[in-house]
Design a protein around this motif. Structure first.
Motif, PDB file in Angstrom:
ATOM      1  N   THR A 168     -36.976 -66.577 -25.516  1.00  0.00           N
ATOM      2  CA  THR A 168     -37.763 -65.539 -26.367  1.00  0.00           C
ATOM      3  C   THR A 168     -37.831 -65.876 -27.782  1.00  0.00           C
ATOM      4  O   THR A 168     -36.884 -66.094 -28.386  1.00  0.00           O
ATOM      5  N   HIS A 169     -39.134 -66.264 -28.250  1.00  0.00           N
ATOM      6  CA  HIS A 169     -39.262 -66.353 -29.670  1.00  0.00           C
ATOM      7  C   HIS A 169     -38.888 -65.134 -30.489  1.00  0.00           C
ATOM      8  O   HIS A 169     -39.266 -64.074 -29.922  1.00  0.00           O
ATOM      9  N   PRO A 170     -38.470 -65.212 -31.892  1.00  0.00           N
ATOM     10  CA  PRO A 170     -38.482 -63.806 -32.685  1.00  0.00           C
ATOM     11  C   PRO A 170     -39.465 -63.277 -32.469  1.00  0.00           C
ATOM     12  O   PRO A 170     -39.478 -62.207 -32.783  1.00  0.00           O
ATOM     13  N   LEU A 171     -40.546 -63.568 -32.629  1.00  0.00           N
ATOM     14  CA  LEU A 171     -41.839 -62.975 -32.847  1.00  0.00           C
ATOM     15  C   LEU A 171     -42.118 -61.931 -31.713  1.00  0.00           C
ATOM     16  O   LEU A 171     -42.331 -60.860 -31.629  1.00  0.00           O
ATOM     17  N   GLN A 172     -41.827 -62.571 -30.316  1.00  0.00           N
ATOM     18  CA  GLN A 172     -41.977 -61.879 -29.096  1.00  0.00           C
ATOM     19  C   GLN A 172     -40.808 -60.680 -29.169  1.00  0.00           C
ATOM     20  O   GLN A 172     -41.354 -59.659 -28.793  1.00  0.00           O
ATOM     21  N   GLN A 173     -39.712 -60.897 -29.687  1.00  0.00           N
ATOM     22  CA  GLN A 173     -38.892 -59.736 -29.790  1.00  0.00           C
ATOM     23  C   GLN A 173     -38.994 -58.769 -30.848  1.00  0.00           C
ATOM     24  O   GLN A 173     -39.019 -57.667 -30.486  1.00  0.00           O
ATOM     25  N   ALA A 174     -39.553 -59.189 -31.805  1.00  0.00           N
ATOM     26  CA  ALA A 174     -40.078 -58.284 -33.159  1.00  0.00           C
ATOM     27  C   ALA A 174     -41.318 -57.573 -32.499  1.00  0.00           C
ATOM     28  O   ALA A 174     -41.162 -56.218 -32.749  1.00  0.00           O
ATOM     29  N   PHE A 175     -41.892 -58.095 -31.599  1.00  0.00           N
ATOM     30  CA  PHE A 175     -43.520 -57.222 -31.147  1.00  0.00           C
ATOM     31  C   PHE A 175     -42.777 -56.039 -30.236  1.00  0.00           C
ATOM     32  O   PHE A 175     -43.330 -55.061 -30.149  1.00  0.00           O
ATOM     33  N   VAL A 176     -41.752 -56.455 -29.398  1.00  0.00           N
ATOM     34  CA  VAL A 176     -41.231 -55.554 -28.373  1.00  0.00           C
ATOM     35  C   VAL A 176     -40.585 -54.452 -29.447  1.00  0.00           C
ATOM     36  O   VAL A 176     -40.584 -53.039 -29.222  1.00  0.00           O
ATOM     37  N   ASP A 177     -39.686 -54.918 -30.163  1.00  0.00           N
ATOM     38  CA  ASP A 177     -38.870 -53.976 -31.267  1.00  0.00           C
ATOM     39  C   ASP A 177     -39.677 -52.998 -31.953  1.00  0.00           C
ATOM     40  O   ASP A 177     -39.463 -51.673 -31.964  1.00  0.00           O
ATOM     41  N   GLU A 178     -40.925 -53.493 -32.401  1.00  0.00           N
ATOM     42  CA  GLU A 178     -41.753 -52.609 -33.257  1.00  0.00           C
ATOM     43  C   GLU A 178     -42.762 -51.913 -32.339  1.00  0.00           C
ATOM     44  O   GLU A 178     -43.669 -51.181 -32.725  1.00  0.00           O
ATOM     45  N   GLN A 179     -42.773 -52.350 -31.036  1.00  0.00           N
ATOM     46  CA  GLN A 179     -43.977 -51.453 -29.973  1.00  0.00           C
ATOM     47  C   GLN A 179     -44.999 -51.921 -30.618  1.00  0.00           C
ATOM     48  O   GLN A 179     -45.843 -50.797 -30.856  1.00  0.00           O
ATOM     49  N   ALA A 180     -45.451 -53.170 -30.833  1.00  0.00           N
ATOM     50  CA  ALA A 180     -46.550 -53.267 -31.844  1.00  0.00           C
ATOM     51  C   ALA A 180     -47.997 -53.402 -30.882  1.00  0.00           C
ATOM     52  O   ALA A 180     -49.040 -53.128 -31.510  1.00  0.00           O
ATOM     53  N   GLY A 181     -47.998 -53.468 -29.674  1.00  0.00           N
ATOM     54  CA  GLY A 181     -49.064 -53.425 -29.006  1.00  0.00           C
ATOM     55  C   GLY A 181     -49.520 -51.850 -28.509  1.00  0.00           C
ATOM     56  O   GLY A 181     -48.622 -51.044 -28.305  1.00  0.00           O
ATOM     57  N   GLN A 182     -50.905 -52.014 -28.232  1.00  0.00           N
ATOM     58  CA  GLN A 182     -51.270 -50.680 -27.509  1.00  0.00           C
ATOM     59  C   GLN A 182     -51.643 -51.291 -26.062  1.00  0.00           C
ATOM     60  O   GLN A 182     -50.929 -51.111 -25.176  1.00  0.00           O
ATOM     61  N   CYS A 183     -52.835 -51.652 -25.742  1.00  0.00           N
ATOM     62  CA  CYS A 183     -53.445 -52.350 -24.715  1.00  0.00           C
ATOM     63  C   CYS A 183     -52.733 -53.485 -24.482  1.00  0.00           C
ATOM     64  O   CYS A 183     -52.546 -54.039 -23.455  1.00  0.00           O
ATOM     65  N   GLY A 184     -52.558 -54.441 -25.532  1.00  0.00           N
ATOM     66  CA  GLY A 184     -51.685 -55.743 -25.512  1.00  0.00           C
ATOM     67  C   GLY A 184     -52.525 -56.882 -25.437  1.00  0.00           C
ATOM     68  O   GLY A 184     -52.340 -58.048 -25.353  1.00  0.00           O
ATOM     69  N   TYR A 185     -53.910 -56.488 -25.304  1.00  0.00           N
ATOM     70  CA  TYR A 185     -54.852 -57.567 -24.940  1.00  0.00           C
ATOM     71  C   TYR A 185     -54.844 -58.788 -26.052  1.00  0.00           C
ATOM     72  O   TYR A 185     -54.979 -59.907 -25.583  1.00  0.00           O
TER      73      TYR A 185
END
Ligand code: FES
Ligand code: FES
Length: 159
Positions: free
Chosen positions: A85-102
């Motif tokens: 897991t790259h820190p970016l992937q973890q951070a995107f999960v932590d921040e719930q950054a996506g909506q649809c995620g596309y």
């Protein structure tokens, strides 16, 4: 005319048979079944299909597979490397950054290119790097937060 093309993807060698002009994304998704890279506009303007070529973010929909020969290709499947897991992937999960995620594969890969050459970018530098990335859900604020969080994680790790 098709020919044999050798690619180095996520640290492993692959040989495909393709027309040299075939867009890289078709080879990634259709031949190599690396479905994490997403197809959006197909015209190099939405950033959806971004992958790393020698560490630089490129749009795989308008890059011929021949241009990737002999170079290091990284897709979202290989971004985390051995750690998984790259820190970016973890951070995107932590921040719930996506909506649809596309859009997120392309955004994460674009951000990875930025953090790879500049682990502590300014807000302006992050915005500039993300210029090409369209998020139809308008999740830009959360995306920015996630990239800043990943930058902090990387900086702490380097201490
Ligand atoms: S699908 Fe490649 S930039 Fe839009
Ligand atoms: S989260 Fe839906 S397009 Fe970006």
């Amino acid at each position: 005319m098709t020919q044999s093309i050798e690619l180095n993807i996520n640290g492993a060698r692959s040989v495909v048979t393709a027309d040299p002009g075939t867009p890289l994304i078709y080879v990634l998704r259709n031949d190599l079944k690396l479905k994490g890279t997403r197809f959006g506009c197909g015209a190099g303007v939405c950033g959806c299909c971004t992958v790393l070529l020698d560490g630089r973010g490129i749009q795989s929909c308008n890059t011929p597979v021949s241009a990737a020969q002999g170079r290091e290709i990284t897709t979202i499947e290989g971004l985390g490397g051995k750690a998984g897991t790259h820190p970016l992937q973890q951070a995107f999960v932590d921040e719930q950054a996506g909506q649809c995620g596309y859009c997120l594969t392309g955004v994460v890969m674009g951000a990875a290119a930025l953090l790879g050459r500049n682990p502590s970018p300014t807000e302006a530098e992050i915005r500039s790097e993300l210029d090409i990335h369209l998020c139809r859900c308008g999740a830009y604020d959360r995306i920015l937060r996630a990239i800043r969080r990943a930058s902090e994680m990387i900086s702490k790790r380097g201490e």
